[in-house]
Write a protein that holds these residues in place. Structure first.
Motif, PDB file in Angstrom:
ATOM      1  N   GLN A  96      28.952  21.913  57.500  1.00 50.49           N
ATOM      2  CA  GLN A  96      28.995  23.304  57.028  1.00 50.49           C
ATOM      3  C   GLN A  96      27.782  24.115  57.492  1.00 50.49           C
ATOM      4  N   GLN A  97      26.594  23.519  57.443  1.00 51.27           N
ATOM      5  CA  GLN A  97      25.378  24.222  57.860  1.00 51.27           C
ATOM      6  C   GLN A  97      25.454  24.580  59.339  1.00 51.27           C
ATOM      7  N   ARG A 100      27.777  27.554  59.733  1.00 52.51           N
ATOM      8  CA  ARG A 100      27.146  28.810  59.308  1.00 52.51           C
ATOM      9  C   ARG A 100      26.170  29.292  60.389  1.00 52.51           C
TER      10      ARG A 100
END
Length: 120
Positions: A96-97, A100
């Motif tokens: 997820q990081q 993003r």
């Protein structure tokens, strides 16, 4: 400087680009921290892209804020660094990081390409 000073106000586009650069810089810094915890050879390659992008976006924002005559060229280089970083982050689609960060990089690259074509 006062309103009547020699410096003109930044355009809305330039302000947006500075903000995109700073958001991208923050995303890269956060992602580097996450990457360091993972370790491994793949992460080392991503780390290089993150470091380059983090430094370029910070410098690009700085140059725009001080109305440097090199801003347009820096924006073009910054867009390239952001594209490379987004590509590197996309190699870990399940993180997820990383996703993003890739999104912040893409947005910044787009804004910087616009500014590179504009007269500063």
């Amino acid at each position: 400087m006062t309103q009547s000073g020699s410096m003109t106000a930044m355009s809305k586009e330039m302000q947006d680009c500075v903000e995109a650069c700073m958001s991208c810089h923050s995303a890269c810094e956060e992602t580097m921290s996450s990457c360091m915890q993972m370790g491994g050879q793949t992460q080392m390659q991503i780390m290089r892209a993150l470091l380059d992008c983090s430094e370029m976006t910070r410098m690009c924002a700085d140059l725009m804020m001080r109305r440097s005559p090199m801003s347009a060229e820096m924006c073009a280089m910054c867009a390239k660094a952001c594209d490379m970083c987004a590509e590197a982050c996309m190699s870990m689609r399940d993180d997820q990081q990383m996703m993003r960060c890739a999104e912040a990089c893409r947005r910044c690259a787009e804004m910087c390409r616009t500014m590179a074509g504009a007269t500063m």
